[in-house]
Write a protein that holds these residues in place. Structure first.
Motif, PDB file in Angstrom:
ATOM      1  N   MET A 160       0.974  -1.468   0.105  1.00 57.60           N
ATOM      2  CA  MET A 160       0.112  -0.233  -0.202  1.00 57.60           C
ATOM      3  C   MET A 160       0.443   0.493  -0.284  1.00 57.60           C
ATOM      4  O   MET A 160       1.529   1.386   0.777  1.00 57.60           O
ATOM      5  CB  MET A 160      -1.471   0.324   1.070  1.00 57.60           C
ATOM      6  CG  MET A 160      -1.770  -1.546   1.066  1.00 57.60           C
ATOM      7  SD  MET A 160      -2.992  -0.657   2.700  1.00 57.60           S
ATOM      8  CE  MET A 160      -3.918  -2.077   3.007  1.00 57.60           C
ATOM      9  N   ASP A 161       0.415   1.547  -0.548  1.00 56.69           N
ATOM     10  CA  ASP A 161       1.666   3.620  -1.260  1.00 56.69           C
ATOM     11  C   ASP A 161       1.636   4.100   0.444  1.00 56.69           C
ATOM     12  O   ASP A 161       1.074   3.970   0.838  1.00 56.69           O
ATOM     13  CB  ASP A 161       1.060   4.004  -2.031  1.00 56.69           C
ATOM     14  CG  ASP A 161       0.659   3.567  -3.506  1.00 56.69           C
ATOM     15  OD1 ASP A 161       2.047   2.783  -3.401  1.00 56.69           O
ATOM     16  OD2 ASP A 161       0.437   4.259  -4.570  1.00 56.69           O
ATOM     17  N   PRO A 162       2.940   4.522   1.172  1.00 61.14           N
ATOM     18  CA  PRO A 162       3.937   4.372   0.109  1.00 61.14           C
ATOM     19  C   PRO A 162       4.546   2.823  -0.105  1.00 61.14           C
ATOM     20  O   PRO A 162       5.755   3.117   0.370  1.00 61.14           O
ATOM     21  CB  PRO A 162       5.003   6.006   1.065  1.00 61.14           C
ATOM     22  CG  PRO A 162       4.639   5.570   1.719  1.00 61.14           C
ATOM     23  CD  PRO A 162       2.839   4.828   2.474  1.00 61.14           C
ATOM     24  N   GLY A 163       4.381   2.184   0.835  1.00 60.08           N
ATOM     25  CA  GLY A 163       5.368   1.252   1.515  1.00 60.08           C
ATOM     26  C   GLY A 163       4.700  -0.782   1.374  1.00 60.08           C
ATOM     27  O   GLY A 163       3.258  -0.932   0.734  1.00 60.08           O
ATOM     28  N   TYR A 164       5.566  -1.120   1.964  1.00 57.91           N
ATOM     29  CA  TYR A 164       4.631  -2.325   2.171  1.00 57.91           C
ATOM     30  C   TYR A 164       4.201  -3.272   3.870  1.00 57.91           C
ATOM     31  O   TYR A 164       5.471  -2.313   4.523  1.00 57.91           O
ATOM     32  CB  TYR A 164       6.364  -3.881   1.863  1.00 57.91           C
ATOM     33  CG  TYR A 164       6.365  -3.334   0.227  1.00 57.91           C
ATOM     34  CD1 TYR A 164       6.070  -4.309  -0.425  1.00 57.91           C
ATOM     35  CD2 TYR A 164       7.486  -2.421   0.341  1.00 57.91           C
ATOM     36  CE1 TYR A 164       6.323  -4.247  -1.634  1.00 57.91           C
ATOM     37  CE2 TYR A 164       7.658  -2.131  -0.717  1.00 57.91           C
ATOM     38  CZ  TYR A 164       7.183  -3.067  -2.267  1.00 57.91           C
ATOM     39  OH  TYR A 164       7.928  -2.706  -3.533  1.00 57.91           O
ATOM     40  N   ILE A 189       8.576   8.724   3.809  1.00 61.63           N
ATOM     41  CA  ILE A 189       9.481   7.152   4.492  1.00 61.63           C
ATOM     42  C   ILE A 189      11.019   6.743   4.124  1.00 61.63           C
ATOM     43  O   ILE A 189      10.987   7.416   2.595  1.00 61.63           O
ATOM     44  CB  ILE A 189       8.514   6.146   4.410  1.00 61.63           C
ATOM     45  CG1 ILE A 189       7.112   6.339   4.540  1.00 61.63           C
ATOM     46  CG2 ILE A 189       9.230   4.646   4.618  1.00 61.63           C
ATOM     47  CD1 ILE A 189       6.697   6.704   6.184  1.00 61.63           C
ATOM     48  N   PRO A 190      11.765   6.962   5.324  1.00 59.48           N
ATOM     49  CA  PRO A 190      13.410   6.984   4.332  1.00 59.48           C
ATOM     50  C   PRO A 190      13.386   5.823   3.472  1.00 59.48           C
ATOM     51  O   PRO A 190      12.866   4.990   3.465  1.00 59.48           O
ATOM     52  CB  PRO A 190      13.852   7.165   5.447  1.00 59.48           C
ATOM     53  CG  PRO A 190      13.163   6.737   6.940  1.00 59.48           C
ATOM     54  CD  PRO A 190      11.228   6.951   6.136  1.00 59.48           C
ATOM     55  N   LYS A 191      14.204   5.576   3.245  1.00 61.67           N
ATOM     56  CA  LYS A 191      15.216   5.165   2.118  1.00 61.67           C
ATOM     57  C   LYS A 191      16.450   4.364   3.317  1.00 61.67           C
ATOM     58  O   LYS A 191      17.709   5.006   3.422  1.00 61.67           O
ATOM     59  CB  LYS A 191      15.509   4.659   0.688  1.00 61.67           C
ATOM     60  CG  LYS A 191      14.711   5.351   0.154  1.00 61.67           C
ATOM     61  CD  LYS A 191      14.723   5.692  -1.527  1.00 61.67           C
ATOM     62  CE  LYS A 191      14.184   6.308  -2.569  1.00 61.67           C
ATOM     63  NZ  LYS A 191      13.687   7.649  -1.586  1.00 61.67           N
ATOM     64  N   TYR A 192      17.178   3.827   3.405  1.00 60.35           N
ATOM     65  CA  TYR A 192      18.356   2.793   4.193  1.00 60.35           C
ATOM     66  C   TYR A 192      18.750   2.455   2.819  1.00 60.35           C
ATOM     67  O   TYR A 192      19.110   1.561   2.392  1.00 60.35           O
ATOM     68  CB  TYR A 192      17.442   1.525   4.783  1.00 60.35           C
ATOM     69  CG  TYR A 192      19.023   1.240   5.601  1.00 60.35           C
ATOM     70  CD1 TYR A 192      19.421   1.986   6.889  1.00 60.35           C
ATOM     71  CD2 TYR A 192      19.671  -0.214   5.419  1.00 60.35           C
ATOM     72  CE1 TYR A 192      20.535   1.288   6.971  1.00 60.35           C
ATOM     73  CE2 TYR A 192      20.286  -0.712   6.559  1.00 60.35           C
ATOM     74  CZ  TYR A 192      21.216   0.101   7.400  1.00 60.35           C
ATOM     75  OH  TYR A 192      21.928  -0.371   7.373  1.00 60.35           O
ATOM     76  N   GLY A 193      20.252   2.613   3.473  1.00 60.39           N
ATOM     77  CA  GLY A 193      21.492   1.853   2.705  1.00 60.39           C
ATOM     78  C   GLY A 193      23.118   2.373   3.072  1.00 60.39           C
ATOM     79  O   GLY A 193      23.538   2.590   4.024  1.00 60.39           O
ATOM     80  N   GLU A 194      23.868   2.466   2.484  1.00 59.21           N
ATOM     81  CA  GLU A 194      25.536   2.403   2.881  1.00 59.21           C
ATOM     82  C   GLU A 194      26.055   2.770   1.631  1.00 59.21           C
ATOM     83  O   GLU A 194      26.249   2.730   0.598  1.00 59.21           O
ATOM     84  CB  GLU A 194      26.086   1.262   3.690  1.00 59.21           C
ATOM     85  CG  GLU A 194      27.005   1.402   4.014  1.00 59.21           C
ATOM     86  CD  GLU A 194      27.846  -0.248   5.253  1.00 59.21           C
ATOM     87  OE1 GLU A 194      28.580   0.140   5.772  1.00 59.21           O
ATOM     88  OE2 GLU A 194      27.080  -0.684   5.029  1.00 59.21           O
ATOM     89  N   ARG A 211      18.105   8.333   4.487  1.00 58.23           N
ATOM     90  CA  ARG A 211      18.123   9.629   3.596  1.00 58.23           C
ATOM     91  C   ARG A 211      16.491   9.272   2.390  1.00 58.23           C
ATOM     92  O   ARG A 211      15.525   8.361   2.433  1.00 58.23           O
ATOM     93  CB  ARG A 211      18.838   8.632   1.997  1.00 58.23           C
ATOM     94  CG  ARG A 211      18.583   9.952   0.777  1.00 58.23           C
ATOM     95  CD  ARG A 211      19.503   9.133  -0.262  1.00 58.23           C
ATOM     96  NE  ARG A 211      21.045   8.985   0.398  1.00 58.23           N
ATOM     97  CZ  ARG A 211      21.735   8.461  -0.851  1.00 58.23           C
ATOM     98  NH1 ARG A 211      21.669   7.904  -1.861  1.00 58.23           N
ATOM     99  NH2 ARG A 211      23.179   8.374  -0.241  1.00 58.23           N
ATOM    100  N   ASP A 212      16.465  10.385   2.765  1.00 55.82           N
ATOM    101  CA  ASP A 212      14.792  11.731   2.835  1.00 55.82           C
ATOM    102  C   ASP A 212      14.084  11.344   3.193  1.00 55.82           C
ATOM    103  O   ASP A 212      12.749  10.698   2.895  1.00 55.82           O
ATOM    104  CB  ASP A 212      14.573  10.894   0.756  1.00 55.82           C
ATOM    105  CG  ASP A 212      15.261  11.247  -0.052  1.00 55.82           C
ATOM    106  OD1 ASP A 212      16.185  12.165  -0.424  1.00 55.82           O
ATOM    107  OD2 ASP A 212      15.458  10.333  -1.160  1.00 55.82           O
ATOM    108  N   MET A 213      13.788  11.583   4.830  1.00 52.75           N
ATOM    109  CA  MET A 213      12.952  11.335   5.796  1.00 52.75           C
ATOM    110  C   MET A 213      12.662  13.030   5.484  1.00 52.75           C
ATOM    111  O   MET A 213      13.815  14.053   5.476  1.00 52.75           O
ATOM    112  CB  MET A 213      13.933  11.588   7.311  1.00 52.75           C
ATOM    113  CG  MET A 213      14.299  10.265   7.274  1.00 52.75           C
ATOM    114  SD  MET A 213      14.991  10.077   8.841  1.00 52.75           S
ATOM    115  CE  MET A 213      16.549  11.187   8.903  1.00 52.75           C
TER     116      MET A 213
END
Length: 306
Positions: free
Chosen positions: A71-75, A156-161, A170-172
């Motif tokens: 469901m937008d914006p995620g799962y 909703i932010p994206k997680y990474g490294e 990123r992008d909160m």
């Protein structure tokens, strides 16, 4: 409604349907692994996946064990999902993430209780925020919009490294839509090696009259060294028809230093571009005559040679 599964059983006396997959193997913890697990779809909604589904098609209520859906914006994922109304779901021990790996997400929000209104909002309490299964934050409750289309709400932010900043979210931030002609996005990034950075993006448009955007990025610390050093970039784009005979337009970008894009941009083309270009033009014509006038300004700077 559409249901696919390895096994489906219908009890016509109770108007109840049962569906489940087929045992296939065991995982490392000796738990059964199923194949062809149930997928339940209602017209206009995203499919719901689960290990076991029970559904009463007369009163349109049911439950799903270990259910997942988008469901937008995620799962969303729940150890048990109960459908209590046409568009209302109750979730026990629920998970929400924008990470596409819903079964083993890099980060997620977990809640003991969720109430989901399809294409409206999700209310959850309490909420614990996890990164790599490590709890990092707690909230007494939260409301997440899951409407489709253009609307204000939390991003909703994206997680990474990455090599420079380490692990990041990123992008909160927040996306704001006050009317049909304007919107804005306010975002924060967090890197475990260098702290926070900020960005914003404004867009505006009035058909046939006005169209443009203004965006900016700001880093209080230098990501390459972690030392205190302010770095920034501003970009603009504007087009306006003042009247049928007068039009103005322009675009450009400005940066704090020549290595900003190469070191900090996440876009490959942006990192490779070594030119800063700005333009501004004005076009004027006079009704009833063939006379017209154009004024233009053009600036190009090579960041390598300055």
């Amino acid at each position: 409604m559409t249901l696919t599964a390895a096994h489906i059983k219908i009890d016509r006396q109770t108007n109840t349907l049962y569906a489940q997959g087929s045992p296939d193997s065991v995982d490392a913890d000796s738990n059964l692994v199923y194949t062809s697990t149930p997928v339940f779809t209602e017209k206009g909604d995203e499919p719901m996946h689960g290990d076991f589904i029970e559904y009463n098609f007369k009163i349109k209520r049911g439950k799903i064990t270990m259910g997942t859906t988008k469901m937008d914006p995620g799962y969303y994922k729940g150890e048990q999902i109960n459908k209590i109304g046409e568009k209302t779901l109750l979730v026990k021990t629920g998970y929400f993430t924008s990470c596409e790996y819903i079964d083993n997400p890099h980060f997620y929000f977990k809640s003991d209780q969720m109430r989901m209104k399809v294409k409206d909002k999700v209310v959850a309490k309490p909420i614990v925020f996890y990164i790599a299964d490590v709890p990092l934050g707690w909230f007494p409750f939260g409301i997440f919009p899951n409407k489709r289309g253009r609307h204000s709400g939390i991003v909703i932010p994206k997680y990474g490294e990455n090599r420079v900043g380490g692990r990041f979210l990123r992008d909160m931030g927040y996306y704001w839509v006050p009317n049909d002609y304007f919107d804005a996005k306010f975002l924060v990034d967090f890197y475990d090696k260098i702290g926070f950075s900020y960005s914003t993006d404004f867009r505006y448009k009035i058909r046939y009259l006005l169209n443009g955007s203004l965006s900016g990025e700001y880093f209080p610390r230098d990501p390459s060294s972690g030392l205190r050093k302010e770095r920034w970039r501003i970009r603009y784009n504007h087009s306006q028809t003042i009247d049928p005979t007068l039009r103005i337009s322009g675009n450009g970008s400005f940066v704090s230093d020549k290595n900003f894009s190469r070191q900090l941009s996440s876009n490959v083309d942006d990192r490779l571009n070594q030119n800063l270009t700005s333009t501004l033009s004005l076009n004027k014509s006079w009704k009833g005559t063939k006379n017209s006038m154009s004024l233009s300004f053009y600036r190009n700077e090579n960041l390598s040679t300055e």
